[in-house]
Motif scaffolding. Structure first.
Motif, short mmCIF file in Angstrom:
data_model
loop_
_atom_site.label_atom_id
_atom_site.label_comp_id
_atom_site.label_asym_id
_atom_site.label_seq_id
_atom_site.Cartn_x
_atom_site.Cartn_y
_atom_site.Cartn_z
N GLU A 178 -3.93 -7.25 -6.75
CA GLU A 178 -2.88 -6.48 -6.09
C GLU A 178 -3.48 -5.74 -4.90
OE1 GLU A 178 0.09 -4.47 -8.70
OE2 GLU A 178 -1.35 -4.92 -10.30
N ARG A 179 -2.90 -5.94 -3.75
CA ARG A 179 -3.36 -5.28 -2.53
C ARG A 179 -2.14 -4.87 -1.71
NH1 ARG A 179 -7.26 -6.11 -5.25
NH2 ARG A 179 -9.26 -7.07 -4.68
N SER A 180 -2.08 -3.60 -1.34
CA SER A 180 -0.98 -3.11 -0.51
C SER A 180 -1.55 -2.31 0.64
CB SER A 180 -0.03 -2.22 -1.32
OG SER A 180 0.60 -2.95 -2.35
N GLY A 181 -0.90 -2.43 1.80
CA GLY A 181 -1.35 -1.65 2.94
C GLY A 181 -0.92 -2.27 4.24
N LEU A 182 -1.39 -1.66 5.31
CA LEU A 182 -1.06 -2.11 6.67
C LEU A 182 -2.15 -3.06 7.15
CD1 LEU A 182 1.14 -1.51 8.82
CD2 LEU A 182 -0.45 0.15 9.81
N HIS A 183 -1.74 -4.27 7.54
CA HIS A 183 -2.68 -5.28 7.99
C HIS A 183 -2.16 -5.89 9.29
CE1 HIS A 183 -4.77 -5.23 4.09
NE2 HIS A 183 -3.57 -5.05 3.59
N ASP A 184 -2.93 -5.75 10.36
CA ASP A 184 -2.53 -6.29 11.66
C ASP A 184 -1.14 -5.81 12.07
OD1 ASP A 184 -4.90 -7.68 11.93
OD2 ASP A 184 -4.09 -9.55 11.17
N GLY A 185 -0.81 -4.59 11.69
CA GLY A 185 0.49 -4.03 12.05
C GLY A 185 1.62 -4.38 11.11
N LEU A 186 1.34 -5.15 10.05
CA LEU A 186 2.35 -5.51 9.07
C LEU A 186 2.10 -4.78 7.76
CD1 LEU A 186 2.68 -9.40 9.42
CD2 LEU A 186 4.15 -7.66 10.41
N GLU A 187 3.16 -4.24 7.17
CA GLU A 187 3.06 -3.65 5.84
C GLU A 187 3.18 -4.78 4.83
OE1 GLU A 187 2.27 -0.45 3.50
OE2 GLU A 187 2.66 -0.28 5.66
N ILE A 188 2.11 -5.00 4.06
CA ILE A 188 2.04 -6.14 3.16
C ILE A 188 1.77 -5.67 1.74
CG2 ILE A 188 0.78 -8.26 2.58
CD1 ILE A 188 0.20 -8.62 5.54
N ASP A 189 2.53 -6.22 0.80
CA ASP A 189 2.31 -6.00 -0.62
C ASP A 189 1.97 -7.36 -1.23
OD1 ASP A 189 2.43 -4.43 -3.14
OD2 ASP A 189 4.09 -5.79 -3.56
#
Length: 259
Positions: A62-73
């Motif tokens: 499980e990884r959540s956070g902001l990546h390259d400007g996208l909020e990804i869960d």
């Protein structure tokens, strides 16, 4: 929906080999808000050395956070865990598996998709009845009410009804409503897609939606009682064989034919 290349880059950083990664959540259901995150769901394959020894394994990543400007869960399960969930009355994993929003795929993903029908049972109705009840309680709690849980209520109940009647897993509320034509759905979707993820319901006839909730619950219960879907999944042996093949392939071991 065009898959954002940044999602591909994020998937490429996964610590384990993947069988597939798809988009679930509001994007799959047909009502993403401008600020909705991307729910990535999939299956990874743990190395053989990690599952035959004494160490605890990461069955779920499980990884959540902001990546390259996208909020990804991101949530992925090891193949053994995911295959086990497929054999339970868990409509959620079947929706992930069959999602048309594919970020990463393999031939084994296509094999799994072909086995999905053999995992569907009439008892999947209980999954959707329970999920709808949870979302209805969330809708009732908020003051003023939010549009998101209400849309989830309609989506879940219509998915369950459609599944019981046809055996088809359809998670997109827009497509489902093309069949049933509930007049309140387009406006609710417009409010959700035109506002924030946790946007308030602009106007709500609560008594109307409560009556619709109870009516659709009764309809799903009736569809369950009349369904001709199997009582139990029949894909267990095929999933077992696929998992064994995947493990041996990952370890580069040739399987010895049974004598």
């Amino acid at each position: 929906m065009t898959i954002d290349p940044r999602l591909h880059r994020h998937i490429a950083e996964h610590p384990y080999p993947l069988l597939f990664a798809t988009i679930s959540g509001a994007h799959l259901y047909g009502f993403p808000s401008p600020d909705s995150d991307f729910d990535l769901r999939g299956v990874h394959l743990l190395p053989l050395r990690d599952i035959v020894g004494m160490r605890e394994t990461e069955e779920t990543i499980e990884r959540s956070g902001l990546h390259d400007g996208l909020e990804i869960d991101l949530v992925t399960h090891d193949a053994r865990k995911f295959f086990g969930l497929m054999l339970k009355k868990n409509g959620y994993v079947l929706e992930q598996l069959l999602s048309p929003l594919v970020v990463y795929t393999t031939p084994e993903h296509q094999e799994l998709r072909a086995l999905a029908d053999s995992c569907v049972t009439r008892h999947h109705a209980h999954h959707y009845l329970g999920f709808a009840e949870t979302q209805w309680k969330l809708f009732q709690k908020a003051d003023p009410p939010h549009v998101k849980p209400l849309l989830y209520v309609y989506r879940v109940l219509l998915t369950g009804i459609h599944l019981m009647r046809t055996g088809e897993v359809e998670a997109n509320l827009v497509k489902l409503n093309e069949l049933v034509r509930l007049p309140q759905i387009p406006d609710l979707i417009a409010q959700k897609t035109g506002g924030p993820e946790l946007g308030k319901l602009e106007t709500a006839d609560l008594s109307f939606h409560e009556a619709e909730y109870e009516r659709l619950r009764r309809e799903l219960q009736s569809a369950f009682e009349q369904s001709r879907l199997p009582e139990a999944p029949v894909a267990a042996e095929a999933l077992h064989e696929l998992l064994v093949r995947l493990r041996l392939k990952e370890a580069n071991i040739q399987r010895v034919p049974a004598t």
